[in-house]
Design a protein around this motif. Structure first.
Motif, PDB file in Angstrom:
ATOM      1  N   ASP A 208       0.782  -1.166   0.058  1.00 39.09           N
ATOM      2  CA  ASP A 208       0.062  -0.006  -0.019  1.00 39.09           C
ATOM      3  C   ASP A 208       0.860   1.176   0.038  1.00 39.09           C
ATOM      4  O   ASP A 208       0.486   2.232  -0.725  1.00 39.09           O
ATOM      5  CB  ASP A 208      -0.924   0.010   1.376  1.00 39.09           C
ATOM      6  N   VAL A 209       1.928   1.150   0.905  1.00 39.05           N
ATOM      7  CA  VAL A 209       2.731   2.452   0.844  1.00 39.05           C
ATOM      8  C   VAL A 209       3.405   2.658  -0.322  1.00 39.05           C
ATOM      9  O   VAL A 209       3.740   3.722  -0.863  1.00 39.05           O
ATOM     10  CB  VAL A 209       3.757   2.252   2.004  1.00 39.05           C
ATOM     11  N   LYS A 210       3.976   1.759  -1.056  1.00 42.32           N
ATOM     12  CA  LYS A 210       4.688   1.811  -2.463  1.00 42.32           C
ATOM     13  C   LYS A 210       3.618   2.388  -3.411  1.00 42.32           C
ATOM     14  O   LYS A 210       3.994   3.190  -4.294  1.00 42.32           O
ATOM     15  CB  LYS A 210       5.190   0.536  -2.781  1.00 42.32           C
ATOM     16  N   THR A 211       2.251   1.930  -3.489  1.00 42.75           N
ATOM     17  CA  THR A 211       1.236   2.387  -4.049  1.00 42.75           C
ATOM     18  C   THR A 211       1.150   3.941  -3.919  1.00 42.75           C
ATOM     19  O   THR A 211       1.069   4.904  -4.811  1.00 42.75           O
ATOM     20  CB  THR A 211       0.056   1.687  -3.948  1.00 42.75           C
ATOM     21  N   LEU A 212       1.121   4.143  -2.570  1.00 37.45           N
ATOM     22  CA  LEU A 212       0.872   5.799  -2.268  1.00 37.45           C
ATOM     23  C   LEU A 212       2.113   6.433  -2.881  1.00 37.45           C
ATOM     24  O   LEU A 212       1.870   7.595  -3.375  1.00 37.45           O
ATOM     25  CB  LEU A 212       1.077   5.720  -0.964  1.00 37.45           C
TER      26      LEU A 212
ATOM     27  N   VAL B  22      16.704   7.280   5.929  1.00 37.49           N
ATOM     28  CA  VAL B  22      15.549   6.589   6.792  1.00 37.49           C
ATOM     29  C   VAL B  22      15.118   5.072   6.345  1.00 37.49           C
ATOM     30  O   VAL B  22      15.037   4.006   6.813  1.00 37.49           O
ATOM     31  CB  VAL B  22      14.691   7.320   7.587  1.00 37.49           C
ATOM     32  N   TYR B  23      14.795   5.218   5.016  1.00 38.69           N
ATOM     33  CA  TYR B  23      14.155   4.129   4.334  1.00 38.69           C
ATOM     34  C   TYR B  23      15.065   3.130   4.232  1.00 38.69           C
ATOM     35  O   TYR B  23      14.766   1.874   4.470  1.00 38.69           O
ATOM     36  CB  TYR B  23      13.721   4.642   2.847  1.00 38.69           C
ATOM     37  N   LEU B  24      16.203   3.346   3.724  1.00 37.71           N
ATOM     38  CA  LEU B  24      17.538   2.339   3.589  1.00 37.71           C
ATOM     39  C   LEU B  24      17.866   1.797   4.816  1.00 37.71           C
ATOM     40  O   LEU B  24      17.827   0.483   4.850  1.00 37.71           O
ATOM     41  CB  LEU B  24      18.504   2.923   3.000  1.00 37.71           C
ATOM     42  N   ALA B  25      17.887   2.526   5.729  1.00 36.10           N
ATOM     43  CA  ALA B  25      18.259   1.875   7.078  1.00 36.10           C
ATOM     44  C   ALA B  25      17.036   0.795   7.689  1.00 36.10           C
ATOM     45  O   ALA B  25      17.317  -0.031   8.355  1.00 36.10           O
ATOM     46  CB  ALA B  25      18.598   3.086   8.191  1.00 36.10           C
TER      47      ALA B  25
ATOM     48  N   VAL C 272      10.228  -6.310   0.760  1.00 36.12           N
ATOM     49  CA  VAL C 272      11.064  -5.252   1.273  1.00 36.12           C
ATOM     50  C   VAL C 272      12.121  -5.265   0.448  1.00 36.12           C
ATOM     51  O   VAL C 272      12.792  -3.877   0.211  1.00 36.12           O
ATOM     52  CB  VAL C 272      11.408  -5.568   2.609  1.00 36.12           C
ATOM     53  N   LEU C 273      12.706  -6.138  -0.157  1.00 32.65           N
ATOM     54  CA  LEU C 273      14.148  -6.039  -0.756  1.00 32.65           C
ATOM     55  C   LEU C 273      13.971  -5.657  -2.081  1.00 32.65           C
ATOM     56  O   LEU C 273      14.873  -4.726  -2.574  1.00 32.65           O
ATOM     57  CB  LEU C 273      14.608  -7.606  -1.024  1.00 32.65           C
ATOM     58  N   THR C 274      12.712  -5.917  -2.934  1.00 35.17           N
ATOM     59  CA  THR C 274      12.712  -5.247  -4.263  1.00 35.17           C
ATOM     60  C   THR C 274      12.340  -4.008  -4.082  1.00 35.17           C
ATOM     61  O   THR C 274      12.711  -2.996  -4.850  1.00 35.17           O
ATOM     62  CB  THR C 274      11.606  -6.146  -4.977  1.00 35.17           C
ATOM     63  N   GLY C 275      11.637  -3.478  -3.270  1.00 35.26           N
ATOM     64  CA  GLY C 275      11.632  -2.031  -2.922  1.00 35.26           C
ATOM     65  C   GLY C 275      12.679  -1.288  -2.592  1.00 35.26           C
ATOM     66  O   GLY C 275      13.298  -0.259  -3.115  1.00 35.26           O
TER      67      GLY C 275
ATOM     68  N   ASP D   7       9.910   1.834  -9.239  1.00 33.15           N
ATOM     69  CA  ASP D   7       9.512   1.038 -10.293  1.00 33.15           C
ATOM     70  C   ASP D   7       9.786  -0.463 -10.234  1.00 33.15           C
ATOM     71  O   ASP D   7      10.670  -0.909  -9.532  1.00 33.15           O
ATOM     72  CB  ASP D   7      10.331   1.457 -11.524  1.00 33.15           C
ATOM     73  N   GLN D   8       9.178  -1.365 -10.931  1.00 33.22           N
ATOM     74  CA  GLN D   8       9.405  -2.798 -10.907  1.00 33.22           C
ATOM     75  C   GLN D   8      10.720  -3.353 -11.136  1.00 33.22           C
ATOM     76  O   GLN D   8      11.314  -2.792 -12.071  1.00 33.22           O
ATOM     77  CB  GLN D   8       8.573  -3.613 -11.761  1.00 33.22           C
ATOM     78  N   VAL D   9      11.435  -3.952 -10.151  1.00 31.64           N
ATOM     79  CA  VAL D   9      12.761  -4.484 -10.155  1.00 31.64           C
ATOM     80  C   VAL D   9      12.873  -5.951 -11.024  1.00 31.64           C
ATOM     81  O   VAL D   9      11.951  -6.667 -10.933  1.00 31.64           O
ATOM     82  CB  VAL D   9      13.471  -4.859  -8.891  1.00 31.64           C
ATOM     83  N   GLN D  10      13.678  -5.927 -12.254  1.00 31.04           N
ATOM     84  CA  GLN D  10      13.559  -7.055 -12.980  1.00 31.04           C
ATOM     85  C   GLN D  10      14.427  -8.160 -12.511  1.00 31.04           C
ATOM     86  O   GLN D  10      15.344  -7.783 -11.679  1.00 31.04           O
ATOM     87  CB  GLN D  10      13.926  -6.506 -14.425  1.00 31.04           C
ATOM     88  N   GLY D  11      14.283  -9.229 -12.793  1.00 30.25           N
ATOM     89  CA  GLY D  11      15.020 -10.356 -12.701  1.00 30.25           C
ATOM     90  C   GLY D  11      14.773 -11.261 -11.508  1.00 30.25           C
ATOM     91  O   GLY D  11      15.445 -12.386 -11.038  1.00 30.25           O
TER      92      GLY D  11
END
Length: 354
Positions: free
Chosen positions: A77-81, A99-102, A321-324, A340-344
């Motif tokens: 949901d937060v990614k969509t936001l 903050v996000y990465l940590a 979490v990892l793909t984000g 954006d969507q991570v490929q792979g």
């Protein structure tokens, strides 16, 4: 829903991290206000849906699976936001990114700890399979072998997983990071930080429950106060109070484990132990052995299926979490939307690079 009475709050030496992220006088456009309200109302609905039907559902594997599913949905949901905010990564302040990465790497650590405990419980399941196999045979030493497997089960379940010690430290550090960066000149940034606060509070709550369930101790349960200005505050306080109270009650009854299915399996395994002693052979003729063996088999199947479902959802949360995180890092280099969507395809836990 009326707000539940707040439980005892632990001393927080680092100040008050629960101030309003949108201070008085902050004005949002109708579009931003609608996006924020939709996010918070959705979060409240997910919390209400997660509320256990009764206290017997607390710390059942089926409920823990539902909790992890809800966590996956909330992080999606937060990614969509973020996408709807049209806030490209080039507009993110460095402190937001930090903050996000940590936070994300700490969540990955928690997933790894929880997955390791699920794997450990699955290893214990192998002992029980040996018990059932030996008791179903007609070998003269079936009781000797079954007794050995039961001993192995007891020792395995009584052992501790050192990875869980790490997850407690990780949660402590996440509590310290609940205080979001102050946002001065970005209305979109204020919406983002307010939404991220809700995600972090609910994530901490659920991870705290998992840690209590796996460690067998409620000492690290978190009682997080939330300002009533959040649309999801009432639902959060209700479920937090209900679940934490029940977990502490379960622990006070001096049970070996507070995970419901594990307790059932262990209780039924212990009932079999006297039968596999030398003086228990007489009970074979009365049908007691067959009945107790069937009870153990049924509980082991439920336990095993629950662990499989839980492992799947923990891994799904890890991937979200990892793909984000990877998407944000990638777009820091090239610009564009943060998620954006991570490929792979999926990335395994042992491939994670920090």
């Amino acid at each position: 829903m009326s707000r539940a009475q707040e439980p005892h709050r632990p001393f927080l030496p680092f100040g008050n991290p629960f101030r309003m992220i949108l201070p008085k006088g902050t004005h949002l456009s109708p579009k931003l206000l609608a996006l924020l309200n939709t996010f918070e109302e959705t979060l409240a609905a997910r919390l209400k849906k997660l509320q256990p039907a009764d206290k017997e559902d607390v710390l059942r594997l089926s409920w823990m699976v539902s909790a992890m599913v809800a966590l996956c949905e909330i992080h999606t949901d937060v990614k969509t936001l973020i996408t709807e905010l049209e806030l490209p990564v080039s507009d993110w302040e460095d402190k937001w990114i930090d903050v996000y990465l940590a936070n994300s790497v700490k969540l990955l650590d928690l997933c790894i700890s929880f997955s390791s405990e699920v794997a450990r419980l699955k290893q214990g399941h192998l002992y029980l399979q040996c018990v059932l196999h030996n008791l179903s045979s007609s070998s003269s030493n079936q009781f000797v072998r079954a007794r050995s497997s039961l001993d192995g089960w007891s020792k395995h379940i009584a052992s501790k997983n050192p990875r869980l010690d790490n997850c407690f430290a990780v949660m402590d550090s996440l509590v310290q990071m609940l205080d979001e960066p102050k946002i001065k000149n970005s209305s979109k940034g204020k919406v983002l930080m307010r939404a991220m606060y809700g995600v972090k509070v609910v994530t901490l709550f659920i991870c705290s429950i998992f840690a209590a369930a796996f460690s067998g101790s409620p000492k690290k349960l978190l009682d997080l106060p939330v300002p009533g200005s959040y649309l999801w505050a009432g639902e959060f306080m209700a479920i937090q109070t209900f679940v934490n109270t029940e977990i502490r009650s379960i622990h006070s009854s001096s049970r070996l484990t507070i995970l419901k299915e594990l307790e059932t399996v262990d209780t039924r395994a212990n009932k079999l132990y006297p039968i596999v002693q030398e003086d228990g052979v007489e009970l074979v003729e009365t049908g007691v052995l067959k009945e107790l063996t069937l009870d153990l088999k049924n509980s082991v199947e439920i336990f095993s299926q629950g662990l499989d479902h839980l492992a799947k959802e923990v891994d799904r949360f890890f991937q979200i979490v990892l793909t984000g995180r990877d998407a944000l890092i990638s777009n820091l280099r090239i610009g564009g939307d943060p998620f954006d969507q991570v490929q792979g395809g999926n990335i395994k836990k042992d491939q994670m690079v920090r």
